[in-house]
Scaffold this motif. Structure first.
Motif, PDB file in Angstrom:
ATOM      1  N   THR A 114     -15.802  10.137   8.968  1.00  0.00           N
ATOM      2  CA  THR A 114     -15.474   9.709   7.605  1.00  0.00           C
ATOM      3  C   THR A 114     -14.116  10.267   7.201  1.00  0.00           C
ATOM      4  O   THR A 114     -13.605  11.212   7.806  1.00  0.00           O
ATOM      5  N   GLY A 115     -13.538   9.672   6.167  1.00  0.00           N
ATOM      6  CA  GLY A 115     -12.262  10.171   5.650  1.00  0.00           C
ATOM      7  C   GLY A 115     -11.165  10.194   6.689  1.00  0.00           C
ATOM      8  O   GLY A 115     -10.400  11.166   6.771  1.00  0.00           O
ATOM      9  N   ILE A 116     -11.045   9.134   7.488  1.00  0.00           N
ATOM     10  CA  ILE A 116     -10.082   9.136   8.585  1.00  0.00           C
ATOM     11  C   ILE A 116      -8.691   8.657   8.162  1.00  0.00           C
ATOM     12  O   ILE A 116      -7.761   8.649   8.975  1.00  0.00           O
ATOM     13  N   GLY A 117      -8.545   8.255   6.915  1.00  0.00           N
ATOM     14  CA  GLY A 117      -7.227   7.847   6.430  1.00  0.00           C
ATOM     15  C   GLY A 117      -6.277   9.021   6.427  1.00  0.00           C
ATOM     16  O   GLY A 117      -6.661  10.159   6.135  1.00  0.00           O
ATOM     17  N   ASP A 118      -5.017   8.774   6.750  1.00  0.00           N
ATOM     18  CA  ASP A 118      -4.030   9.846   6.825  1.00  0.00           C
ATOM     19  C   ASP A 118      -3.669  10.404   5.461  1.00  0.00           C
ATOM     20  O   ASP A 118      -3.211  11.545   5.353  1.00  0.00           O
ATOM     21  N   ASN A 119      -3.858   9.617   4.424  1.00  0.00           N
ATOM     22  CA  ASN A 119      -3.527  10.050   3.064  1.00  0.00           C
ATOM     23  C   ASN A 119      -4.754   9.888   2.183  1.00  0.00           C
ATOM     24  O   ASN A 119      -5.162   8.762   1.890  1.00  0.00           O
ATOM     25  N   PRO A 120      -5.364  10.994   1.728  1.00  0.00           N
ATOM     26  CA  PRO A 120      -6.562  10.879   0.897  1.00  0.00           C
ATOM     27  C   PRO A 120      -6.304  10.234  -0.454  1.00  0.00           C
ATOM     28  O   PRO A 120      -7.245   9.821  -1.133  1.00  0.00           O
ATOM     29  N   ASN A 121      -5.032  10.132  -0.849  1.00  0.00           N
ATOM     30  CA  ASN A 121      -4.676   9.520  -2.127  1.00  0.00           C
ATOM     31  C   ASN A 121      -4.164   8.088  -1.953  1.00  0.00           C
ATOM     32  O   ASN A 121      -3.532   7.538  -2.857  1.00  0.00           O
TER      33      ASN A 121
ATOM     34  N   ASN B 204       0.843  -1.193   0.000  1.00  0.00           N
ATOM     35  CA  ASN B 204       0.000   0.000   0.000  1.00  0.00           C
ATOM     36  C   ASN B 204       0.872   1.234   0.000  1.00  0.00           C
ATOM     37  O   ASN B 204       2.036   1.192   0.408  1.00  0.00           O
ATOM     38  N   SER B 205       0.310   2.315  -0.488  1.00  0.00           N
ATOM     39  CA  SER B 205       1.096   3.519  -0.733  1.00  0.00           C
ATOM     40  C   SER B 205       1.455   4.257   0.546  1.00  0.00           C
ATOM     41  O   SER B 205       2.257   5.195   0.505  1.00  0.00           O
ATOM     42  N   VAL B 206       0.885   3.867   1.679  1.00  0.00           N
ATOM     43  CA  VAL B 206       1.166   4.538   2.945  1.00  0.00           C
ATOM     44  C   VAL B 206       2.155   3.751   3.785  1.00  0.00           C
ATOM     45  O   VAL B 206       3.143   4.288   4.284  1.00  0.00           O
ATOM     46  N   ASP B 207       1.927   2.466   3.914  1.00  0.00           N
ATOM     47  CA  ASP B 207       2.702   1.640   4.844  1.00  0.00           C
ATOM     48  C   ASP B 207       3.676   0.702   4.149  1.00  0.00           C
ATOM     49  O   ASP B 207       4.353  -0.085   4.797  1.00  0.00           O
TER      50      ASP B 207
ATOM     51  N   LEU C 250      -6.073   8.806  14.344  1.00  0.00           N
ATOM     52  CA  LEU C 250      -6.427   8.193  15.615  1.00  0.00           C
ATOM     53  C   LEU C 250      -5.676   8.833  16.775  1.00  0.00           C
ATOM     54  O   LEU C 250      -6.250   9.110  17.837  1.00  0.00           O
ATOM     55  N   GLU C 251      -4.381   9.066  16.591  1.00  0.00           N
ATOM     56  CA  GLU C 251      -3.592   9.636  17.678  1.00  0.00           C
ATOM     57  C   GLU C 251      -3.995  11.077  17.973  1.00  0.00           C
ATOM     58  O   GLU C 251      -3.912  11.522  19.124  1.00  0.00           O
ATOM     59  N   ALA C 252      -4.443  11.790  16.936  1.00  0.00           N
ATOM     60  CA  ALA C 252      -4.883  13.167  17.152  1.00  0.00           C
ATOM     61  C   ALA C 252      -6.279  13.238  17.757  1.00  0.00           C
ATOM     62  O   ALA C 252      -6.565  14.089  18.605  1.00  0.00           O
ATOM     63  N   THR C 253      -7.165  12.322  17.322  1.00  0.00           N
ATOM     64  CA  THR C 253      -8.566  12.374  17.744  1.00  0.00           C
ATOM     65  C   THR C 253      -8.839  11.547  18.980  1.00  0.00           C
ATOM     66  O   THR C 253      -9.633  11.936  19.849  1.00  0.00           O
ATOM     67  N   LEU C 254      -8.164  10.375  19.065  1.00  0.00           N
ATOM     68  CA  LEU C 254      -8.354   9.469  20.205  1.00  0.00           C
ATOM     69  C   LEU C 254      -6.984   9.117  20.781  1.00  0.00           C
ATOM     70  O   LEU C 254      -6.502   7.988  20.647  1.00  0.00           O
ATOM     71  N   PRO C 255      -6.327  10.081  21.413  1.00  0.00           N
ATOM     72  CA  PRO C 255      -4.924   9.881  21.807  1.00  0.00           C
ATOM     73  C   PRO C 255      -4.694   8.749  22.802  1.00  0.00           C
ATOM     74  O   PRO C 255      -3.576   8.230  22.888  1.00  0.00           O
ATOM     75  N   HIS C 256      -5.705   8.329  23.530  1.00  0.00           N
ATOM     76  CA  HIS C 256      -5.511   7.291  24.549  1.00  0.00           C
ATOM     77  C   HIS C 256      -6.188   5.967  24.171  1.00  0.00           C
ATOM     78  O   HIS C 256      -6.420   5.122  25.035  1.00  0.00           O
ATOM     79  N   HIS C 257      -6.471   5.784  22.905  1.00  0.00           N
ATOM     80  CA  HIS C 257      -7.196   4.580  22.485  1.00  0.00           C
ATOM     81  C   HIS C 257      -6.286   3.347  22.491  1.00  0.00           C
ATOM     82  O   HIS C 257      -5.061   3.453  22.414  1.00  0.00           O
ATOM     83  N   GLY C 258      -6.917   2.183  22.576  1.00  0.00           N
ATOM     84  CA  GLY C 258      -6.223   0.916  22.392  1.00  0.00           C
ATOM     85  C   GLY C 258      -6.634   0.296  21.068  1.00  0.00           C
ATOM     86  O   GLY C 258      -7.629   0.703  20.460  1.00  0.00           O
ATOM     87  N   HIS C 259      -5.862  -0.686  20.611  1.00  0.00           N
ATOM     88  CA  HIS C 259      -6.124  -1.298  19.302  1.00  0.00           C
ATOM     89  C   HIS C 259      -6.248  -2.806  19.439  1.00  0.00           C
ATOM     90  O   HIS C 259      -5.389  -3.469  20.040  1.00  0.00           O
ATOM     91  N   ILE C 260      -7.311  -3.363  18.884  1.00  0.00           N
ATOM     92  CA  ILE C 260      -7.481  -4.809  18.753  1.00  0.00           C
ATOM     93  C   ILE C 260      -7.379  -5.165  17.274  1.00  0.00           C
ATOM     94  O   ILE C 260      -8.166  -4.669  16.458  1.00  0.00           O
TER      95      ILE C 260
ATOM     96  N   ALA D  53      -4.941  -1.290   7.865  1.00  0.00           N
ATOM     97  CA  ALA D  53      -5.852  -0.149   7.934  1.00  0.00           C
ATOM     98  C   ALA D  53      -5.506   0.728   9.132  1.00  0.00           C
ATOM     99  O   ALA D  53      -5.543   1.966   9.051  1.00  0.00           O
ATOM    100  N   TYR D  54      -5.182   0.094  10.241  1.00  0.00           N
ATOM    101  CA  TYR D  54      -4.820   0.853  11.442  1.00  0.00           C
ATOM    102  C   TYR D  54      -3.609   1.742  11.173  1.00  0.00           C
ATOM    103  O   TYR D  54      -3.584   2.918  11.565  1.00  0.00           O
ATOM    104  N   ALA D  55      -2.609   1.187  10.486  1.00  0.00           N
ATOM    105  CA  ALA D  55      -1.407   1.968  10.176  1.00  0.00           C
ATOM    106  C   ALA D  55      -1.732   3.155   9.278  1.00  0.00           C
ATOM    107  O   ALA D  55      -1.123   4.227   9.401  1.00  0.00           O
ATOM    108  N   GLN D  56      -2.695   2.978   8.375  1.00  0.00           N
ATOM    109  CA  GLN D  56      -3.035   4.048   7.443  1.00  0.00           C
ATOM    110  C   GLN D  56      -3.901   5.133   8.088  1.00  0.00           C
ATOM    111  O   GLN D  56      -4.124   6.179   7.478  1.00  0.00           O
ATOM    112  N   CYS D  57      -4.393   4.871   9.304  1.00  0.00           N
ATOM    113  CA  CYS D  57      -5.225   5.853  10.011  1.00  0.00           C
ATOM    114  C   CYS D  57      -4.564   6.308  11.308  1.00  0.00           C
ATOM    115  O   CYS D  57      -5.209   6.984  12.132  1.00  0.00           O
ATOM    116  N   ARG D  58      -3.324   5.971  11.514  1.00  0.00           N
ATOM    117  CA  ARG D  58      -2.667   6.190  12.800  1.00  0.00           C
ATOM    118  C   ARG D  58      -2.645   7.670  13.205  1.00  0.00           C
ATOM    119  O   ARG D  58      -2.932   8.013  14.361  1.00  0.00           O
ATOM    120  N   SER D  59      -2.307   8.558  12.290  1.00  0.00           N
ATOM    121  CA  SER D  59      -2.217   9.983  12.644  1.00  0.00           C
ATOM    122  C   SER D  59      -3.565  10.525  13.095  1.00  0.00           C
ATOM    123  O   SER D  59      -3.658  11.266  14.087  1.00  0.00           O
TER     124      SER D  59
END
Length: 315
Positions: free
Chosen positions: A170-177, A61-64, A122-132, A114-120
């Motif tokens: 919506t549109g939570i991916g770090d890279n819209p492209n 993938n173009s992000v990770d 998530l960290e900005a919006t849900l800074p204390h979240h956990g991941h399963i 998918a998690y890696a592509q939305c990491r920024s």
């Protein structure tokens, strides 16, 4: 039942995944049975066993970057060939059970890629979240309705039309492209004919851990004018410092410059796994300078043969 009707294709399921969207681009798969599987290993096992004629799997993938699970699986399963590649634009939404708000989210279920592509985001919006981690984005979403411990899930757009879920963002991916590259893998067979817009994939092990060995490997391509669109290292696993390299080269094995590079690579390393030559998804013709034309390589061999003569012994 006819053989044609028995043909099936495997993909990472369940229905609605990006992998299914990639498989929908394959003309030969239309009207055939599609088999949803849980992971890359199961998809490739279907191909090896003959249960499916081919499997669609994500490889980059173009992000990770490269998908390590796919690269490692291809390195360990013999007699497979990549016969095509497909690109799917990727975007994500955050979904939850109805009544959940963004402020309620503490744990997010998501496929690791998918998690890696939305990491920024998530960290900005849900800074204390956990991941399963989940086996797929659709599974991450559907599991919310099965008592999953997560509060929300990363999923493809439109998932709320399949399941009773609320879209929190919506549109939570770090890279819209962002784009994910998928490959269609089949059993070892004849290489697809070259088109002039092709890619060749190999996996190579360095023969020894010494200074300059990586450069020696790369020079097999550079000195033949072959561009590499991907090179990624993966640990072999038998000792520290031992790596194999996943390589995508511009061109087809029937191109003289690529064939000569592969011969050089095989002389350099006894462990070269040819994964296939296949048309590029973007159909962009390969560009190279004229002194790497097929005729130049053919002419050089003819010149050498003329020097040696028909009788190499000289008698």
């Amino acid at each position: 039942m006819s053989e044609t009707r028995n043909v099936s294709y495997s993909f990472l399921g369940p229905a609605g995944t990006f992998t299914e969207a990639a498989l929908a681009q394959v003309p030969e798969a239309r009207g055939k049975a599609w088999r949803a599987v849980n992971n890359v290993g199961e998809a490739l096992a279907d191909v090896v066993s003959g249960r499916s004629v081919a499997a669609m799997i994500a490889i980059e993938n173009s992000v990770d970057g490269g998908v390590s699970a796919t690269q490692d699986a291809l390195a360990s399963v013999p007699n497979l060939r990549i016969i095509g590649e497909y690109l799917v634009p990727v975007n994500f939404v955050l979904v939850a059970r109805p009544g959940t708000t963004l402020a309620d989210v503490r744990v997010v279920n998501a496929h690791p890629v998918a998690y890696a592509q939305c990491r920024s985001w998530l960290e900005a919006t849900l800074p204390h979240h956990g991941h399963i981690p989940a086996s797929s984005n659709v599974t991450a979403a559907s599991s919310l309705l099965d008592g999953d411990q997560a509060d929300a899930a990363i999923a493809p757009p439109g998932i709320d039309k399949r399941y009773n879920l609320a879209v929190l963002a919506t549109g939570i991916g770090d890279n819209p492209n962002a784009v994910t590259r998928f490959v269609l893998v089949s059993r070892r067979a004849a290489v697809p004919a070259r088109t002039g817009a092709d890619k060749t994939s190999v996996i190579v092990e360095l023969p020894e851990d010494r200074p300059g060995s990586l450069l020696d490997m790369l020079e097999q391509f550079a000195t033949r004018g072959v561009n590499l669109s991907l090179i990624q290292s993966r640990p072999i696993g038998d000792a520290m410092g031992r790596y194999r390299f996943v390589i995508d080269a511009d061109g087809h094995i029937q191109d003289e410059r690529v064939a000569d590079a592969l011969l050089g690579l095989r002389r350099f390393s006894p462990k070269v796994l040819f994964l296939g030559s296949y048309p590029r998804a973007d159909k962009r013709p390969i560009e190279f300078t004229s002194h790497y034309d097929d005729d130049v390589f053919i002419g050089a061999r003819a010149w050498l043969k003329d020097l040696i003569g028909d009788d190499p012994s000289g008698t």
